[in-house]
Design an enzyme around this catalytic site. Sequence first.
Site, PDB file in Angstrom:
ATOM      1  N   GLU A 293      -3.832   3.510   1.666  1.00 28.35           N
ATOM      2  CA  GLU A 293      -4.135   3.694   3.084  1.00 28.35           C
ATOM      3  C   GLU A 293      -4.331   5.181   3.351  1.00 28.35           C
ATOM      4  O   GLU A 293      -3.423   5.986   3.118  1.00 28.35           O
ATOM      5  CB  GLU A 293      -3.005   3.162   3.975  1.00 28.35           C
ATOM      6  CG  GLU A 293      -3.235   3.423   5.458  1.00 28.35           C
ATOM      7  CD  GLU A 293      -2.028   3.087   6.329  1.00 28.35           C
ATOM      8  OE1 GLU A 293      -2.060   3.421   7.535  1.00 28.35           O
ATOM      9  OE2 GLU A 293      -1.051   2.519   5.809  1.00 28.35           O
TER      10      GLU A 293
ATOM     11  N   HIS B   6       2.458  11.573  -6.994  1.00 32.27           N
ATOM     12  CA  HIS B   6       1.071  11.205  -7.261  1.00 32.27           C
ATOM     13  C   HIS B   6       0.882   9.708  -7.097  1.00 32.27           C
ATOM     14  O   HIS B   6       1.843   8.948  -7.046  1.00 32.27           O
ATOM     15  CB  HIS B   6       0.664  11.614  -8.689  1.00 32.27           C
ATOM     16  CG  HIS B   6       1.506  10.993  -9.768  1.00 32.27           C
ATOM     17  ND1 HIS B   6       2.510  11.669 -10.411  1.00 32.27           N
ATOM     18  CD2 HIS B   6       1.504   9.745 -10.341  1.00 32.27           C
ATOM     19  CE1 HIS B   6       3.081  10.900 -11.313  1.00 32.27           C
ATOM     20  NE2 HIS B   6       2.492   9.709 -11.283  1.00 32.27           N
TER      21      HIS B   6
ATOM     22  N   HIS C 295       0.802  -1.220   0.000  1.00 34.85           N
ATOM     23  CA  HIS C 295       0.000   0.000   0.000  1.00 34.85           C
ATOM     24  C   HIS C 295       0.837   1.274   0.000  1.00 34.85           C
ATOM     25  O   HIS C 295       2.048   1.241   0.226  1.00 34.85           O
ATOM     26  CB  HIS C 295      -0.981   0.010   1.180  1.00 34.85           C
ATOM     27  CG  HIS C 295      -0.355   0.180   2.538  1.00 34.85           C
ATOM     28  ND1 HIS C 295      -0.265  -0.844   3.454  1.00 34.85           N
ATOM     29  CD2 HIS C 295       0.198   1.264   3.162  1.00 34.85           C
ATOM     30  CE1 HIS C 295       0.307  -0.401   4.566  1.00 34.85           C
ATOM     31  NE2 HIS C 295       0.604   0.890   4.407  1.00 34.85           N
TER      32      HIS C 295
ATOM     33  N   GLU D  97      -3.131  10.454 -11.122  1.00 32.92           N
ATOM     34  CA  GLU D  97      -2.909  10.337 -12.552  1.00 32.92           C
ATOM     35  C   GLU D  97      -3.870   9.288 -13.124  1.00 32.92           C
ATOM     36  O   GLU D  97      -4.124   8.266 -12.491  1.00 32.92           O
ATOM     37  CB  GLU D  97      -1.460   9.924 -12.822  1.00 32.92           C
ATOM     38  CG  GLU D  97      -1.080   9.901 -14.298  1.00 32.92           C
ATOM     39  CD  GLU D  97       0.370   9.491 -14.519  1.00 32.92           C
ATOM     40  OE1 GLU D  97       0.887   9.810 -15.603  1.00 32.92           O
ATOM     41  OE2 GLU D  97       0.976   8.851 -13.623  1.00 32.92           O
TER      42      GLU D  97
END
Length: 335
Positions: A255, A282, A197, A328
Amino acid sequence: MISASIRRTTGILNHLSTRSYPTDTTAKMTDLSKYKLNHSMLRVKDPKASVAFYEHLGMKLLSKIPFPDNKFDLYFLAYDGPKAVSHGKHRSDREGVIELTHNYGTESDPNYKPHNGNKDPKGFGHICISVDNIQAACKRISDAGYRFQKRLEDGRMRSIAFALDPDDYWVEIIGQNPVEKTEGVQETDLGTYTMNHTMMRVKDKDASLKFYQDVMGMKLMRTSENASAEFNLYFLGYGDVPAEGKTAGKEGLLELTWNYGTEKQEGKVYHNGNDEPQGFGHICVSVDNLNAACERFEQQGVNWKKRLTDGRMKTVAFVLDPDDYWVEIVQNEGA
């Protein structure tokens, strides 16, 4: 039009493609169930040192994309062994990819240091890998001379650790198996690791959960409430929700960390990594139909950083989440 300076620092050219995408969105509507949380982008000072670190964690360099005219290079890394979740897939048809952006000259600039998001101004927190044997994995990282923000034995939490990459980005280490079952086991299999994550701090949990679920189509996989410490964690992603909230075996999760009361504060609370000082850039979602997806986002009333029609690059868009983190949007070339 997106300026050249933004292109250099965000890496929006990384998905330059000769492929044409359907303009008739009625012919093929977008299917949110096919979306993937594809990658997270980090700016780095020295790509050789950073690539070596992530390769030591078991990742493979999928591709290096140089842009000498714009004076930056992009490096895409992911787990790709025979046991990997996304083994052999195109880099846009994966989850859990890391994109490293290197702007030429930073490696020899003594004053350049990416912002890791955990020093003020805070925002991005860490990436996380899950491993088969956390004790052996941490020992292997330590034996290679890499540093830790938190070792397993530090503090009260004895089931997680935080390694530091060469730019001081935090890399959380979690176990796919309970620590008591791996105690004393000396071996670790890098082929079983996942990029689990990416963590970002959010101001208003309700606004962020609504955005990532209703707009981006993610599912809430697990919630961890920590009332005594006054923060909650929300794990979101695509695909099936794991039984009993066991998310350690998945890859490509998001998360969200919410500290109680931040929603009551005036103005922006967290730093998006693209305003100065820069570091994290990003997250990226790959979609089945780029034009249809962006048309849907338009109908949802999203805030755009870059529409598909802006500038010269017509194969990439950027949406802003409620905290102005950049998301993105690219075409999944394997869809």
